[in-house]
Scaffold this active site. Structure first.
Site, PDB file in Angstrom:
ATOM      1  N   LEU A  61       1.348  44.539  46.141  1.00 26.92           N
ATOM      2  CA  LEU A  61       1.272  45.650  47.110  1.00 26.92           C
ATOM      3  C   LEU A  61       2.661  46.128  47.554  1.00 26.92           C
ATOM      4  O   LEU A  61       2.770  47.080  48.324  1.00 26.92           O
ATOM      5  CB  LEU A  61       0.398  45.271  48.308  1.00 26.92           C
ATOM      6  CG  LEU A  61      -1.080  44.978  47.986  1.00 26.92           C
ATOM      7  CD1 LEU A  61      -1.895  44.777  49.256  1.00 26.92           C
ATOM      8  CD2 LEU A  61      -1.720  46.064  47.116  1.00 26.92           C
ATOM      9  N   ARG A  62       3.700  45.436  47.120  1.00 27.18           N
ATOM     10  CA  ARG A  62       5.104  45.901  47.201  1.00 27.18           C
ATOM     11  C   ARG A  62       5.722  45.934  48.590  1.00 27.18           C
ATOM     12  O   ARG A  62       6.905  46.255  48.710  1.00 27.18           O
ATOM     13  CB  ARG A  62       5.259  47.294  46.563  1.00 27.18           C
ATOM     14  CG  ARG A  62       4.736  47.418  45.146  1.00 27.18           C
ATOM     15  CD  ARG A  62       5.417  46.474  44.190  1.00 27.18           C
ATOM     16  NE  ARG A  62       5.119  46.795  42.808  1.00 27.18           N
ATOM     17  CZ  ARG A  62       5.205  45.911  41.815  1.00 27.18           C
ATOM     18  NH1 ARG A  62       5.588  44.662  42.053  1.00 27.18           N
ATOM     19  NH2 ARG A  62       4.929  46.268  40.585  1.00 27.18           N
ATOM     20  N   ASN A 278       3.638  42.491  31.506  1.00 21.18           N
ATOM     21  CA  ASN A 278       4.006  41.117  31.264  1.00 21.18           C
ATOM     22  C   ASN A 278       2.960  40.199  31.891  1.00 21.18           C
ATOM     23  O   ASN A 278       2.786  40.252  33.101  1.00 21.18           O
ATOM     24  CB  ASN A 278       5.384  40.815  31.862  1.00 21.18           C
ATOM     25  CG  ASN A 278       5.847  39.431  31.463  1.00 21.18           C
ATOM     26  OD1 ASN A 278       5.475  38.926  30.410  1.00 21.18           O
ATOM     27  ND2 ASN A 278       6.639  38.819  32.321  1.00 21.18           N
ATOM     28  N   ASP A 305      -4.049  42.442  38.377  1.00 23.24           N
ATOM     29  CA  ASP A 305      -2.573  42.418  38.319  1.00 23.24           C
ATOM     30  C   ASP A 305      -2.031  43.821  38.613  1.00 23.24           C
ATOM     31  O   ASP A 305      -1.081  44.287  37.967  1.00 23.24           O
ATOM     32  CB  ASP A 305      -2.071  41.900  36.970  1.00 23.24           C
ATOM     33  CG  ASP A 305      -0.612  41.434  37.062  1.00 23.24           C
ATOM     34  OD1 ASP A 305      -0.014  41.535  38.151  1.00 23.24           O
ATOM     35  OD2 ASP A 305      -0.074  40.992  36.024  1.00 23.24           O
TER      36      ASP A 305
HETATM   37  O1  DOR Z   1       3.302  43.406  34.364  1.00 25.53           O
HETATM   38  C1  DOR Z   1       3.702  42.766  35.321  1.00 25.53           C
HETATM   39  N1  DOR Z   1       4.078  43.364  36.465  1.00 25.53           N
HETATM   40  N2  DOR Z   1       3.776  41.442  35.207  1.00 25.53           N
HETATM   41  C2  DOR Z   1       4.340  40.677  36.148  1.00 25.53           C
HETATM   42  O2  DOR Z   1       4.399  39.481  35.968  1.00 25.53           O
HETATM   43  C3  DOR Z   1       4.930  41.288  37.347  1.00 25.53           C
HETATM   44  C4  DOR Z   1       4.337  42.602  37.645  1.00 25.53           C
HETATM   45  C5  DOR Z   1       5.135  43.416  38.650  1.00 25.53           C
HETATM   46  O3  DOR Z   1       5.467  42.866  39.706  1.00 25.53           O
HETATM   47  O4  DOR Z   1       5.413  44.562  38.380  1.00 25.53           O
HETATM   48 ZN    ZN Z   2       1.322  39.810  38.698  1.00 26.23          ZN
END
Ligand code: DOR
Ligand code: ZN
Length: 462
Positions: A61-62, A278, A305
């Site tokens: 959620l940043r 990722n 994710d």
């Molecule tokens: O795709 C991803 N985005 N994998 C992660 O492990 C971190 C995440 C992100 O925080 O953007």
């Molecule tokens: Zn993640």
């Protein structure tokens, strides 16, 4: 509020047929047929499924620090529109959620918005640097009641630190959530290693990077007895290891992110950075193995994710683009279309992986939060039409970011309404009441009211 004519899906019973549900004072007051009420708001749910609100155990959620991508207000709005009543957010913020002050800040911001519960996971190591353990116990006992710990975004590369983290977590039944990756194999990688990465000339991340990380953490969970949850698994080799660990009775669970079973690395041939994640999108064989692991119960949880990024971080050269895609608003549609629609999972099994399974792992009963439809329980509910067809429109997302790989996809199954603590927060797919208005209604005397009082005090004192 009276919800009329819905087909109820609850747990452990599954689909229990058509009924009306009366909601009062934030609670499910009555379930029955032909319920009538002259004075209250009526929600027509005929042809729709009424299920417990979804629980997301893996979102970014940043906030704090990267509000230009997303914040708790915009993330809560996206979650509510996606049918979620609770969202666990990852600690790779700026500063990271590695102490009780930041954890309580995130929790309180969620309560202020009042659209869903926002529950922070804490970092395993201080600053997510992988060097020294974060004060997990302090985060566990603070107001945010942190139960899950992860350095997600990066692995805990040092096995000794991970071992100590598990020993510590075990003492208070916390969950270690592993971002499994062997950094010496993944360094500089942009996508799955294989034919397509060679063809595109992009550095690959081999499936063994994840598999080795999973193997190490299962070994450490076996040694320490800690509860281990493996995040966003993407490979056949990883789910085989989890299947074996479960067979041996180890306290190991895992999740898959929606993009890993709906997409594969052949989609990258157009260099679309919205497909850069990722762990990376894998081969068709890996996707088939994930579907099998969903069907046989090896995969416990479906997560998103949700990883919002700003246009300048995605609309750039592939190797400079950030990893991740948004997912909160498309997950239910994808699950209904790809898993239920194609016969991989029954409706009840699919929704269980988005409600009871994550709630149980995160011990949500501590909050009095039970994802079930029973008289006397809090009314956290989603009403969705399993047959409604719709087209994903990136421009219409409620998230602050639009980095979805699903723009233009036709999906079957759509959220109609979301009810949080007895309030209709999403009505006909749109936000009903936003922000403080909901919080003040939902929790008189709660944080929404507290914030209001603070604002008034600021106004009067200048
Ligand atoms: O795709 C991803 N985005 N994998 C992660 O492990 C971190 C995440 C992100 O925080 O953007
Ligand atoms: Zn993640």
């Amino acid at each position: 509020m009276l919800i009329k004519g819905a087909t109820l899906l609850t747990f452990p019973q599954g689909l229990t047929g058509e009924a009306d549900v009366k909601v009062k004072g934030g609670l499910i007051q009555k379930i029955g047929r032909g319920l009538r009420s002259e004075s209250c708001q009526t929600v027509d749910a005929s042809g729709c499924i009424l299920a417990p609100g979804l629980v997301e155990m893996h979102a970014h959620l940043r906030e704090p620090g990267m509000e230009y991508k997303e914040d708790i207000a915009s993330g809560s709005r996206a979650a509510a529109c996606g049918g979620y009543s609770a969202v666990f957010c990852m600690p790779n913020t700026e500063p990271p959620i590695d102490n009780s002050s930041v954890a309580e800040y995130v929790f309180d911001r969620g309560e202020d918005e009042g659209l869903c519960m926002v529950l922070p996971h804490g970092a395993v190591t201080q600053g997510r640097q992988g060097k020294a353990l974060a004060p997990m116990g302090e985060m566990g006992t603070c107001r945010a009641g942190v139960k899950g710990f992860s350095d997600d975004g990066s692995p805990v590369a040092d096995s000794e630190i991970m071992r100590r983290a598990m020993e510590y977590a075990r003492t208070f039944d916390a969950l270690i959530i592993s971002h499994s990756e062997e950094p010496s194999l993944s360094a500089g990688g942009q996508m799955n290693e294989g034919f397509n990465s060679t063809f595109l000339g992009l550095r690959g991340i081999p499936p063994e990077s994840e598999r080795i990380g999973v193997f190490r953490d299962i070994c450490l969970a076996e040694k320490t007895g800690a509860r281990l949850h493996l995040a966003h698994l993407s490979t056949a080799g990883s789910v085989d290891l989890v299947r074996d660990a479960k067979r041996r009775g180890l306290p190991v669970t895992c999740e898959v992110a929606t993009h890993h079973f709906t997409l594969d690395d052949s989609g990258l041939l157009g260099y679309d950075t919205n497909l850069k994640m990722n762990p990376p999108l894998r081969s068709k064989e890996d996707v088939a193995a994930l579907l099998e692991a969903l069907a046989d119960g090896t995969i416990d949880v479906i997560a998103t994710d949700h990883a919002p990024h700003a246009p300048h971080e995605k609309e750039t050269e592939f190797d400079k683009a950030e990893f991740g895609c948004v997912g909160l608003e498309t997950s239910l549609g994808l699950v209904l279309t790809r898993l239920v629609g194609e016969g991989v999972l029954s409706l009840a099994d699919a929704i269980a992986k988005m409600t009871v399974a994550p709630a149980r792992l995160m011990s949500m009963e501590r909050w009095g939060y039970l994802p079930a439809i029973e008289e006397g329980l809090a009314a956290n509910l989603v009403i969705f039409d399993p047959d409604a067809e719709w087209t994903v429109d990136a421009a219409a997302l409620k998230s602050r970011s639009r980095n979805t790989p699903y723009d233009g996809w036709r999906l079957r199954g759509k959220v109609r309404h979301t009810i949080f603590r007895g309030n209709l927060v999403v009505e006909d797919g749109e936000l009903a009441l936003v922000g403080d208005a909901v919080a003040a209604q939902a929790r008189p005397g709660g944080n929404g009211a507290r914030k209001k009082k603070q604002d008034e005090r600021l106004k009067t004192t200048g």
